[in-house]
Scaffold this motif. Structure first.
Motif, mmCIF file in Angstrom:
data_model
loop_
_atom_site.group_PDB
_atom_site.id
_atom_site.type_symbol
_atom_site.label_atom_id
_atom_site.label_comp_id
_atom_site.label_asym_id
_atom_site.label_seq_id
_atom_site.Cartn_x
_atom_site.Cartn_y
_atom_site.Cartn_z
ATOM 1 N N GLN A 40 7.951 52.404 62.811
ATOM 2 C CA GLN A 40 8.703 53.253 63.726
ATOM 3 C C GLN A 40 9.942 53.885 63.096
ATOM 4 O OE1 GLN A 40 10.325 51.086 67.037
ATOM 5 N NE2 GLN A 40 10.888 49.334 65.797
ATOM 6 N N VAL A 41 10.302 53.481 61.868
ATOM 7 C CA VAL A 41 11.458 54.110 61.224
ATOM 8 C C VAL A 41 11.098 55.465 60.634
ATOM 9 C CG1 VAL A 41 12.615 51.952 60.691
ATOM 10 C CG2 VAL A 41 10.942 52.862 59.099
ATOM 11 N N PHE A 42 9.813 55.844 60.635
ATOM 12 C CA PHE A 42 9.388 57.091 60.019
ATOM 13 C C PHE A 42 8.897 58.051 61.095
ATOM 14 C CE2 PHE A 42 8.035 53.543 57.126
ATOM 15 C CZ PHE A 42 9.145 53.621 56.306
ATOM 16 N N ASP A 43 9.377 59.308 61.062
ATOM 17 C CA ASP A 43 8.977 60.307 62.055
ATOM 18 C C ASP A 43 7.690 61.033 61.668
ATOM 19 O OD1 ASP A 43 11.221 59.727 63.549
ATOM 20 O OD2 ASP A 43 12.440 61.290 62.606
ATOM 21 N N LEU A 44 7.599 61.419 60.401
ATOM 22 C CA LEU A 44 6.488 62.253 59.953
ATOM 23 C C LEU A 44 6.115 61.858 58.536
ATOM 24 C CD1 LEU A 44 4.831 64.801 60.877
ATOM 25 C CD2 LEU A 44 6.475 66.160 59.567
ATOM 26 N N LEU A 45 4.827 61.939 58.253
ATOM 27 C CA LEU A 45 4.317 61.609 56.926
ATOM 28 C C LEU A 45 3.606 62.833 56.379
ATOM 29 C CD1 LEU A 45 3.766 59.348 54.807
ATOM 30 C CD2 LEU A 45 1.652 58.878 56.052
ATOM 31 N N VAL A 46 3.977 63.273 55.197
ATOM 32 C CA VAL A 46 3.355 64.426 54.547
ATOM 33 C C VAL A 46 2.570 63.927 53.339
ATOM 34 C CG1 VAL A 46 3.740 66.631 53.400
ATOM 35 C CG2 VAL A 46 5.210 65.942 55.313
ATOM 36 N N THR A 47 1.273 64.231 53.310
ATOM 37 C CA THR A 47 0.404 63.801 52.213
ATOM 38 C C THR A 47 -0.550 64.924 51.848
ATOM 39 O OG1 THR A 47 -1.368 62.926 53.629
ATOM 40 C CG2 THR A 47 0.457 61.443 53.128
ATOM 41 N N ALA A 48 -1.407 64.643 50.883
ATOM 42 C CA ALA A 48 -2.484 65.580 50.569
ATOM 43 C C ALA A 48 -3.484 65.608 51.717
ATOM 44 C CB ALA A 48 -3.173 65.168 49.265
ATOM 45 N N LYS A 49 -4.276 66.677 51.793
ATOM 46 C CA LYS A 49 -5.272 66.810 52.851
ATOM 47 C C LYS A 49 -6.264 65.645 52.793
ATOM 48 C CE LYS A 49 -4.427 70.965 54.742
ATOM 49 N NZ LYS A 49 -4.088 71.169 56.164
ATOM 50 N N SER B 265 -7.897 62.085 55.385
ATOM 51 C CA SER B 265 -7.910 61.299 56.609
ATOM 52 C C SER B 265 -6.493 60.886 57.000
ATOM 53 C CB SER B 265 -8.770 60.045 56.420
ATOM 54 O OG SER B 265 -8.537 59.110 57.448
ATOM 55 N N PRO B 266 -6.049 61.221 58.214
ATOM 56 C CA PRO B 266 -4.718 60.773 58.648
ATOM 57 C C PRO B 266 -4.603 59.248 58.689
ATOM 58 C CG PRO B 266 -5.501 62.570 60.044
ATOM 59 C CD PRO B 266 -6.660 62.154 59.191
ATOM 60 N N THR B 267 -5.675 58.575 59.074
ATOM 61 C CA THR B 267 -5.643 57.116 59.111
ATOM 62 C C THR B 267 -5.455 56.541 57.717
ATOM 63 O OG1 THR B 267 -7.101 57.111 61.055
ATOM 64 C CG2 THR B 267 -6.907 55.052 59.817
ATOM 65 N N GLN B 268 -6.178 57.096 56.744
ATOM 66 C CA GLN B 268 -6.022 56.645 55.356
ATOM 67 C C GLN B 268 -4.609 56.928 54.855
ATOM 68 O OE1 GLN B 268 -8.839 58.376 52.646
ATOM 69 N NE2 GLN B 268 -7.992 57.348 50.852
ATOM 70 N N ALA B 269 -4.051 58.058 55.265
ATOM 71 C CA ALA B 269 -2.696 58.404 54.846
ATOM 72 C C ALA B 269 -1.687 57.379 55.359
ATOM 73 C CB ALA B 269 -2.335 59.801 55.353
ATOM 74 N N PRO C 243 -4.471 55.753 48.249
ATOM 75 C CA PRO C 243 -3.892 57.045 48.622
ATOM 76 C C PRO C 243 -4.899 58.178 48.478
ATOM 77 C CG PRO C 243 -2.388 55.827 47.209
ATOM 78 C CD PRO C 243 -3.689 55.084 47.185
ATOM 79 N N ILE C 244 -4.714 59.201 49.275
ATOM 80 C CA ILE C 244 -5.622 60.348 49.233
ATOM 81 C C ILE C 244 -5.490 61.100 47.911
ATOM 82 C CG2 ILE C 244 -6.181 62.545 50.345
ATOM 83 C CD1 ILE C 244 -5.082 61.333 52.951
ATOM 84 N N GLY C 245 -4.287 61.244 47.434
ATOM 85 C CA GLY C 245 -4.026 61.984 46.197
ATOM 86 C C GLY C 245 -2.578 62.415 46.173
ATOM 87 N N ASN C 246 -2.204 63.139 45.159
ATOM 88 C CA ASN C 246 -0.822 63.591 45.024
ATOM 89 C C ASN C 246 -0.664 65.034 45.476
ATOM 90 O OD1 ASN C 246 0.054 61.166 44.038
ATOM 91 N ND2 ASN C 246 0.006 61.781 41.885
ATOM 92 N N ILE C 247 0.558 65.357 45.843
ATOM 93 C CA ILE C 247 0.933 66.746 46.106
ATOM 94 C C ILE C 247 1.989 67.129 45.069
ATOM 95 C CG2 ILE C 247 0.415 66.592 48.562
ATOM 96 C CD1 ILE C 247 3.350 66.288 49.149
ATOM 97 N N PRO C 248 2.097 68.413 44.729
ATOM 98 C CA PRO C 248 3.071 68.814 43.704
ATOM 99 C C PRO C 248 4.497 68.441 44.105
ATOM 100 C CG PRO C 248 1.511 70.584 44.159
ATOM 101 C CD PRO C 248 1.285 69.539 45.212
ATOM 102 N N TYR C 249 5.261 68.072 43.126
ATOM 103 C CA TYR C 249 6.654 67.714 43.393
ATOM 104 C C TYR C 249 7.421 68.898 43.988
ATOM 105 C CZ TYR C 249 11.381 65.940 42.615
ATOM 106 O OH TYR C 249 12.672 65.518 42.788
ATOM 107 N N THR D 29 2.970 61.063 46.002
ATOM 108 C CA THR D 29 1.820 60.689 46.825
ATOM 109 C C THR D 29 2.054 61.036 48.286
ATOM 110 O OG1 THR D 29 1.423 58.861 45.304
ATOM 111 C CG2 THR D 29 0.258 58.805 47.407
ATOM 112 N N ALA D 30 3.277 60.870 48.751
ATOM 113 C CA ALA D 30 3.588 61.145 50.159
ATOM 114 C C ALA D 30 5.078 61.431 50.279
ATOM 115 C CB ALA D 30 3.198 59.961 51.032
ATOM 116 N N VAL D 31 5.439 62.026 51.413
ATOM 117 C CA VAL D 31 6.836 62.281 51.732
ATOM 118 C C VAL D 31 7.097 61.750 53.142
ATOM 119 C CG1 VAL D 31 8.640 64.012 52.058
ATOM 120 C CG2 VAL D 31 6.879 64.359 50.302
ATOM 121 N N LEU D 32 8.118 60.894 53.251
ATOM 122 C CA LEU D 32 8.578 60.429 54.555
ATOM 123 C C LEU D 32 9.623 61.420 55.050
ATOM 124 C CD1 LEU D 32 9.015 56.650 53.676
ATOM 125 C CD2 LEU D 32 7.016 57.770 54.665
ATOM 126 N N TYR D 33 9.355 62.027 56.196
ATOM 127 C CA TYR D 33 10.168 63.177 56.607
ATOM 128 C C TYR D 33 10.822 62.922 57.964
ATOM 129 C CZ TYR D 33 11.519 67.979 57.631
ATOM 130 O OH TYR D 33 12.243 69.109 57.920
#
Length: 396
Positions: A50-59, A61-65, A76-82, A223-227
């Protein structure tokens, strides 16, 4: 007198009473245990994320993310560019953007690359920091690490310890892992949170880039961004922009939990049918016990009547015997379900990586099994009426 006679009759028919009580307890525990544990997992997962509002990952499965980036339980699904992280970080609508990098482990513990902003999180504005350093300090340079308390205990590491991580997200038994050349140094250990961070190893994301040879800025990824956005409207606007890109997705953990809960509820419906069947078998056992006890107590009832006991007393003895048997079985079943829920929650917590709250029984859940008491009393009515009406000389 009624209570004394009831307890005496139950003691005389001790084996039959024990069998009936055990059948009721087993049926009650079976009907309650899965809903109890499921609720524990739901509450524990929501509290942990609950401390995280939004998760940004590569395209993907949201559940896998969510499982991979928030709970460290999946690949992890994969990386996104820095550069995508930098765009989010520099967006004027952004309150905080935290990069996450995965790919290594130490004895099965995930090595998480991030930055100092990861530890600057609160459940709500003005609340204490969610992460606190119990010993040492946060990392300040590459190849310094901060350990979750469970990770420190499991790995046997302390402040000043050094170790080398291995490639991959988990340790495979019987497979020799390839260690990296660079060694990490433990500079801090976190206080317990009850969440997945307790079993993780945290270091700067620059450490992961260096250890994997990602020296050029173009080769770096996250791999992901906590936003977290400055306002709720900004959060949805940023999520829409992220989803419009071909290589990224914005995931709301709450929505993923709701979808998973829907699947769980479907499974619970099937299990509920099994629970009802078990309770019906328990009701049948109560009826057979009452019927058999009616035949056995005929002489006792006759003696009571001959000694001057009224019809109401005899009627009350029969009903009270059934009520005591069912109540003891119900109580034992509820206690057994709570015990199994506590033990099962401990086992699941160790496997899932976050603490589960204690099992909680509410009124709707208790109502699922409480109907055994009126059913038992209804089953006891015919024998009770028969005993009250019987002439004492018939069985003397």
């Amino acid at each position: 007198m009624t209570l004394w006679v009831t307890l005496r009759n139950l003691r005389v028919r001790g084996l039959a009473t024990l069998i009936t009580t055990f059948a009721v307890a087993l049926a009650v525990a079976t009907a309650l245990i899965v809903p109890l544990v499921t609720r524990q997992v739901e509450r524990g997962a929501q509290d942990a994320a609950q401390v995280f509002d939004l998760l940004v990952t590569a395209k993907g499965s949201p559940t896998q993310a969510v499982l991979s980036s928030l709970f460290y339980l999946d690949v992890p699904i994969g990386n996104i560019p820095y550069a995508q992280y930098e765009h989010l970080r520099d967006d004027p609508r952004t309150a905080r953007a935290v990069p996450l990098g995965f790919g290594d482990n130490y004895h099965g513990l995930p090595v998480v690359g991030t930055n100092a902003a990861f530890f600057d999180q609160r459940l709500k504005p003005g609340a204490p920091l969610y992460f606190r350093v119990a010993r040492g300090r946060l990392f300040r340079a590459p190849f310094e690490v901060v350990l979750g308390p469970a990770a420190a205990q499991q790995a046997g590491l302390r402040l000043g310890s050094t170790f080398k991580s291995a490639h991959g997200l988990e340790e495979h038994e019987g497979v020799e892992e390839e260690e990296h050349d660079a060694a990490y140094t433990v500079v801090g250990i976190l206080a317990p949170t009850g969440g997945p961070a307790d079993r993780a190893v945290f270091t700067s994301i620059e450490s992961l880039w260096q250890i994997h040879g990602q020296l050029a800025p173009a080769s770096r990824g996250v791999t992901a961004v906590l936003y977290t956005a400055r306002a709720l409207g900004d959060l949805y606007a940023v999520a829409q922009r992220v989803n419009a890109r071909p290589d990224t997705q914005a995931v709301f953990p709450g929505q993923v939990f709701a979808q998973v809960r829907g699947f769980v509820l479907q499974g619970q419906a099937a299990y509920a049918a099994l629970g009802v069947l078990m309770l019906l078998l328990a009701a049948l056992t109560i009826w057979l016990s009452v019927h058999a006890a009616g035949l056995e107590r005929a002489r006792t009832v006759a003696l009571l009547r001959a000694l001057g006991a009224g019809r109401r007393t005899v009627f009350g003895v029969v009903l009270l015997e059934t009520a005591v048997t069912v109540l003891v079985g119900l109580t034992a079943g509820v206690l057994l379900a709570l015990l199994l829920g506590h033990l099962g929650g401990g086992v699941l917590a160790a496997r899932l990586g976050f603490t589960l709250p204690a099992p909680n029984l509410d009124a709707p859940l208790l109502a699922r099994v409480a109907w055994l008491l009126p059913i038992g009393l209804l089953a006891a009515l015919p024998p009770a009426l028969g005993a009250a009406r019987a002439h004492p000389t018939r069985h003397l």
